[in-house]
Design an enzyme around this catalytic site. Structure first.
Site, mmCIF file in Angstrom:
data_model
loop_
_atom_site.group_PDB
_atom_site.id
_atom_site.type_symbol
_atom_site.label_atom_id
_atom_site.label_comp_id
_atom_site.label_asym_id
_atom_site.label_seq_id
_atom_site.Cartn_x
_atom_site.Cartn_y
_atom_site.Cartn_z
ATOM 1 N N SER A 1 0.745 -1.099 0.013
ATOM 2 C CA SER A 1 -0.099 -0.158 0.027
ATOM 3 C C SER A 1 0.855 1.168 -0.033
ATOM 4 O O SER A 1 2.116 1.262 0.653
ATOM 5 C CB SER A 1 -0.874 -0.144 1.226
ATOM 6 N N LYS A 16 -4.520 -6.686 3.266
ATOM 7 C CA LYS A 16 -4.239 -5.643 2.186
ATOM 8 C C LYS A 16 -5.912 -5.275 1.993
ATOM 9 O O LYS A 16 -6.093 -3.957 1.795
ATOM 10 C CB LYS A 16 -3.489 -5.766 0.951
ATOM 11 N N GLU A 58 -10.006 2.012 4.414
ATOM 12 C CA GLU A 58 -9.601 3.355 3.406
ATOM 13 C C GLU A 58 -11.156 3.899 2.855
ATOM 14 O O GLU A 58 -11.094 4.970 2.768
ATOM 15 C CB GLU A 58 -8.656 2.846 2.395
HETATM 16 P P1 NBP Z 1 -1.071 -2.152 -13.966
HETATM 17 O O1 NBP Z 1 -1.939 -2.602 -13.011
HETATM 18 O O2 NBP Z 1 -1.595 -0.853 -15.008
HETATM 19 O O3 NBP Z 1 -0.348 -3.078 -14.835
HETATM 20 C C1 NBP Z 1 0.543 -3.021 -16.027
HETATM 21 C C2 NBP Z 1 1.569 -4.124 -15.988
HETATM 22 O O4 NBP Z 1 1.100 -5.406 -16.164
HETATM 23 C C3 NBP Z 1 2.471 -3.625 -17.162
HETATM 24 O O5 NBP Z 1 3.844 -4.063 -16.811
HETATM 25 C C4 NBP Z 1 2.134 -4.815 -18.066
HETATM 26 O O6 NBP Z 1 2.942 -5.063 -19.126
HETATM 27 C C5 NBP Z 1 1.827 -6.081 -17.256
HETATM 28 N N1 NBP Z 1 1.141 -6.887 -18.035
HETATM 29 C C6 NBP Z 1 -0.541 -6.863 -18.349
HETATM 30 BR BR1 NBP Z 1 -1.749 -5.597 -18.290
HETATM 31 N N2 NBP Z 1 -0.488 -7.997 -18.775
HETATM 32 C C7 NBP Z 1 0.463 -8.855 -18.936
HETATM 33 C C8 NBP Z 1 0.667 -10.240 -19.435
HETATM 34 N N3 NBP Z 1 -0.264 -10.970 -19.807
HETATM 35 N N4 NBP Z 1 2.055 -10.770 -19.339
HETATM 36 C C9 NBP Z 1 2.736 -9.987 -18.698
HETATM 37 N N5 NBP Z 1 2.777 -8.703 -18.310
HETATM 38 C C10 NBP Z 1 1.473 -8.092 -18.448
HETATM 39 O O7 NBP Z 1 0.207 -1.731 -13.331
HETATM 40 P P2 NBP Z 1 0.239 -0.719 -11.779
HETATM 41 O O8 NBP Z 1 -0.676 0.393 -11.750
HETATM 42 O O9 NBP Z 1 1.914 -0.453 -11.657
HETATM 43 O O10 NBP Z 1 -0.055 -2.023 -10.929
HETATM 44 C C11 NBP Z 1 0.741 -3.277 -10.566
HETATM 45 C C12 NBP Z 1 -0.054 -3.978 -9.494
HETATM 46 O O11 NBP Z 1 0.148 -3.233 -8.164
HETATM 47 C C13 NBP Z 1 -1.491 -3.982 -9.871
HETATM 48 O O12 NBP Z 1 -1.853 -5.319 -9.494
HETATM 49 C C14 NBP Z 1 -2.240 -3.060 -8.866
HETATM 50 O O13 NBP Z 1 -3.290 -3.398 -8.709
HETATM 51 C C15 NBP Z 1 -1.210 -3.039 -7.743
HETATM 52 N N6 NBP Z 1 -1.349 -1.786 -7.091
HETATM 53 C C16 NBP Z 1 -1.261 -0.635 -7.560
HETATM 54 C C17 NBP Z 1 -1.526 0.598 -6.906
HETATM 55 C C18 NBP Z 1 -1.418 1.953 -7.802
HETATM 56 O O14 NBP Z 1 -1.273 2.913 -6.636
HETATM 57 N N7 NBP Z 1 -1.226 1.946 -9.153
HETATM 58 C C19 NBP Z 1 -1.285 0.465 -5.375
HETATM 59 C C20 NBP Z 1 -1.013 -0.628 -4.878
HETATM 60 C C21 NBP Z 1 -1.128 -1.869 -5.761
HETATM 61 P P3 NBP Z 1 3.310 -4.169 -20.642
HETATM 62 O O15 NBP Z 1 4.064 -3.032 -20.213
HETATM 63 O O16 NBP Z 1 3.969 -5.114 -21.585
HETATM 64 O O17 NBP Z 1 1.798 -4.000 -20.856
#
Ligand code: NBP
Length: 474
Positions: free
Chosen positions: A128, A182, A189
Site C-alpha cells: 500500500s 491488504k 480506507e
Molecule cells: P497495471 O496494473 O497498470 O499493470 C500494468 C503492467 O502489467 C505492465 O507492466 C504490463 O506489461 C503488465 N501486464 C499486463 Br497488463 N498483462 C500482462 C501479461 N499478460 N503478461 C505480462 N505482463 C502483463 O500496473 P500498476 O498500476 O503498476 O500496478 C501493478 C499492480 O500493483 C496491480 O496489481 C495493482 O493493482 C497493484 N497496485 C497498484 C497501486 C497503484 O497505486 N497503482 C497500489 C497498490 C497496488 P506491458 O507494459 O507489457 O503492457
C-alpha cells in the site's frame, strides 16, 4: 554479477519498487513484457543503483541469485496467472514468487497451493502507498510460508516505511493472509474516505462553510487526534482552486465516485464470514449510489424537508470532529473484526496489533490513531472489539452526544450521512441490552419452524403456531 531480487512488470508500481530496491543497495533484475519499459527505466534511473535489465524471462531468471526472489507487479487477475505460467517452469524448488499486485486472497490461496506442489514459494504480498509509497517506502503485507519470509523479510523490511525505526512490514501469515489484510486495509480506507466526505458535506451544507474554510477546519483537525494522511490530503484538495473557472476545484469534479474492487471484496468476504462491516458496506454503496446518474436524475424532484441548509449552531465543527472520530473507531473496529474472523477461518494466526503497527506509515490509511490500535491490542491481544479498549470506549463515550446531534442534524436537513448513521447504529446495537432479533426469531419460527433458543433454558424450541401454540423442545 547476480541480482539479489528481480521485478517483472514495470508500470508505475513495479518501476518504483525496483528503484526503491536499487536505492537501498540491492542489485535488482528488471523485466517487462514490453521491453521498452525496461529500457526506459534503466536509461532514466540507471544511476540510482544496480539494475540488471533482461529482455526475456530466461535471461531474467538466470540473472537472479539462488534461491531466486522474483517480484511480479503486473495487473491483477489473468495477467498474474499468465506471468506465473511463464516463469514457474524456469524456477527450482526453494525459489520464491512474490505477487505484489492487488490480488484477491482466494486467488492467492489457489496459486500458493499450486506452486507449493512444485516446491516454489508463492508469496502474496499486499503493498500500500500508491506509486509514491512504492518509491519511498510502502507498507508491506507479505503472506506465504515462514521460510519464504526468512529469505524475503530483511529485503522487504529494508525498503518499507519506518516509524521510529520499526519497519512497516511484517509476516502477516501463511498463503493468502497478506492479500486478505491488504483487502481489509482498502475496505477501511473506503470507510475513512466516506466519513471524511460526509464531514465535508455537513460543514458545507449544514454549517454553510466554503471549501477553503473547510480546508482550514481539516488542517486544524490534522494537528489533533485525527492526524492522518487522508485528512491532510483532504485539506489540500478542498483548498485547491480550479484554473479554468477560478472556483473551488471540488465543484468542477463530477460527483460520481469510482472503485476498483477491493472495497467490494471486503464486503463480499465479510458477508461470507458473517462479520458486520456496515461502515465499509455503506462506503461502497455510497460510491455506487453516486455513480447511478440515471437513478439520481429520475429522483431529483422527490420531496425533502422544508429546510435543507443552515441550522447548525456554534460548535458544529467540533461536533462533526467528534462524530468523525467515533465513526472512524467503529470503521476500524469492524475491519479488525474481519481480520480476526478471516484469520480464524483460514488458520492464519494473524496478530492484529502487528497489522496496526505496519499501517502507521507508508500506506493510505496511515495515521496517528493506528498507534492507539497497536496499544489496544498490546493491552489485550484477545479483545473481541476495539470499542471496549479503555481509550476508545472513553473517546466514543465522550463523543456520543455530538455524534447523535450530527446524525440528527443530517437527517433533519436531508443530507445523507450513511457512514455516520450506520456507525452509530452499530455502536447502539452492540450496547443494547436486548435486540429486536428476538422478534425476528419468533417470525422465523412462525413461518418456517426454524426454532429459537430461550433465555432461561438450553436447547432449541418451536411453538406450534398453526395448532394450539404449545411449545415443543428439541
Ligand atoms: P497495471 O496494473 O497498470 O499493470 C500494468 C503492467 O502489467 C505492465 O507492466 C504490463 O506489461 C503488465 N501486464 C499486463 Br497488463 N498483462 C500482462 C501479461 N499478460 N503478461 C505480462 N505482463 C502483463 O500496473 P500498476 O498500476 O503498476 O500496478 C501493478 C499492480 O500493483 C496491480 O496489481 C495493482 O493493482 C497493484 N497496485 C497498484 C497501486 C497503484 O497505486 N497503482 C497500489 C497498490 C497496488 P506491458 O507494459 O507489457 O503492457
Amino acid at each position: 554479477e547476480q541480482a539479489r531480487i528481480g521485478v517483472t512488470g514495470l508500470a508505475v508500481m513495479g518501476r518504483n519498487l525496483a528503484r526503491n530496491l536499487a536505492r537501498h543497495g540491492h542489485p535488482v533484475a528488471v523485466h517487462n513484457r514490453t521491453s521498452a519499459r525496461t529500457k526506459a527505466l534503466v536509461e532514466e534511473f540507471g544511476d540510482e543503483g544496480t539494475f540488471l535489465p533482461a529482455e526475456t524471462p530466461e535471461q531474467f531468471v538466470a540473472s537472479l541469485e539462488r534461491p531466486r526472489r522474483l517480484v511480479v507487479m503486473v495487473k491483477a487477475g489473468a495477467p498474474t496467472d499468465a506471468v506465473i505460467e511463464e516463469f514457474a517452469p524456469l524456477l527450482e524448488p526453494g525459489d520464491m514468487i512474490v505477487d505484489g499486485g492487488n490480488a484477491h486472497f482466494a486467488d492467492t490461496r489457489r496459486r500458493e497451493a499450486s506452486l507449493r506442489e512444485r516446491g516454489v514459494h508463492f508469496v502474496g504480498t499486499g503493498i500500500s502507498g500508491g506509486e509514491e509509497g512504492a518509491l519511498n517506502g510502502p507498507s508491506i503485507m507479505p503472506g506465504g510460508s515462514p521460510e519464504s519470509y526468512a529469505a524475503l523479510g530483511p529485503l522487504l523490511e529494508d525498503i518499507s516505511a519506518k516509524v521510529d525505526g520499526t519497519p512497516c512490514c511484517t509476516h502477516v501469515g501463511p498463503d493468502g493472509a497478506g492479500h486478505f489484510v491488504k483487502m481489509v486495509h482498502n475496505g477501511i480506507e473506503y470507510s475513512d474516505m466516506q466519513l471524511i466526505a460526509e464531514s465535508y458535506d455537513l460543514l458545507r451544507r449544514a454549517a454553510g462553510l466554503a471549501p477553503a474554510e473547510i480546508a482550514e477546519v481539516f488542517r486544524t483537525w490534522n494537528t489533533g487526534r485525527l492526524e492522518s494522511y487522508l485528512i491532510e490530503i483532504t485539506a489540500e484538495v478542498l483548498a485547491h482552486t480550479d484554473a479554468a473557472t477560478g472556483g473551488p476545484f471540488v465543484d468542477v469534479v463530477l460527483d460520481q465516485a469510482e472503485q476498483k474492487g477491493t472495497g467490494r471484496w471486503t464486503v463480499q468476504t465479510a458477508l461470507d464470514l458473517g462479520v458486520p462491516v456496515g461502515g465499509i458496506a455503506e462506503a461502497v454503496f455510497a460510491r455506487s449510489v453516486s455513480g447511478h446518474a440515471d437513478l439520481r436524475e429520475a429522483s431529483r424532484n422527490l420531496p425533502g424537508p422544508a429546510r435543507t441548509g443552515g441550522g447548525a449552531g456554534a460548535g458544529f465543527a467540533d461536533a462533526v470532529e467528534k462524530a468523525l472520530y467515533a465513526s472512524k473507531i467503529v470503521a476500524y473496529a469492524q475491519g479488525f473484526h474481519e481480520i480476526q474472523a478471516g484469520s480464524a477461518e483460514y488458520g492464519w494466526n494473524i496478530d492484529p496489533g502487528a497489522m496496526a503497527t505496519i499501517w502507521r506509515d507508508g500506506c493510505i490509511i496511515r495515521a496517528r490513531f493506528l498507534d492507539r490500535i497497536r496499544a489496544a491490542y498490546e493491552a489485550d491481544p484477545h479483545t473481541p472489539t476495539l470499542l471496549t479498549d479503555a481509550h476508545f470506549a472513553e473517546a466514543v463515550g465522550d463523543a456520543q452526544d455530538a455524534w447523535r446531534e450530527v446524525v440528527v442534524t443530517a437527517t433533519r436537513l436531508g443530507i445523507p450521512a450513511p457512514g455516520f448513521a450506520t456507525a452509530l447504529a452499530y455502536y447502539d446495537s452492540l450496547r443494547a441490552d436486548r435486540l429486536p432479533a428476538a422478534l425476528t426469531q419468533g417470525q422465523r419460527d412462525f413461518f418456517g419452524a426454524h426454532t429459537y433458543r430461550r433465555v432461561d433454558r438450553d436447547g432449541s424450541f418451536h411453538t406450534l403456531w398453526g395448532g394450539d401454540r404449545t411449545e415443543v423442545g428439541t
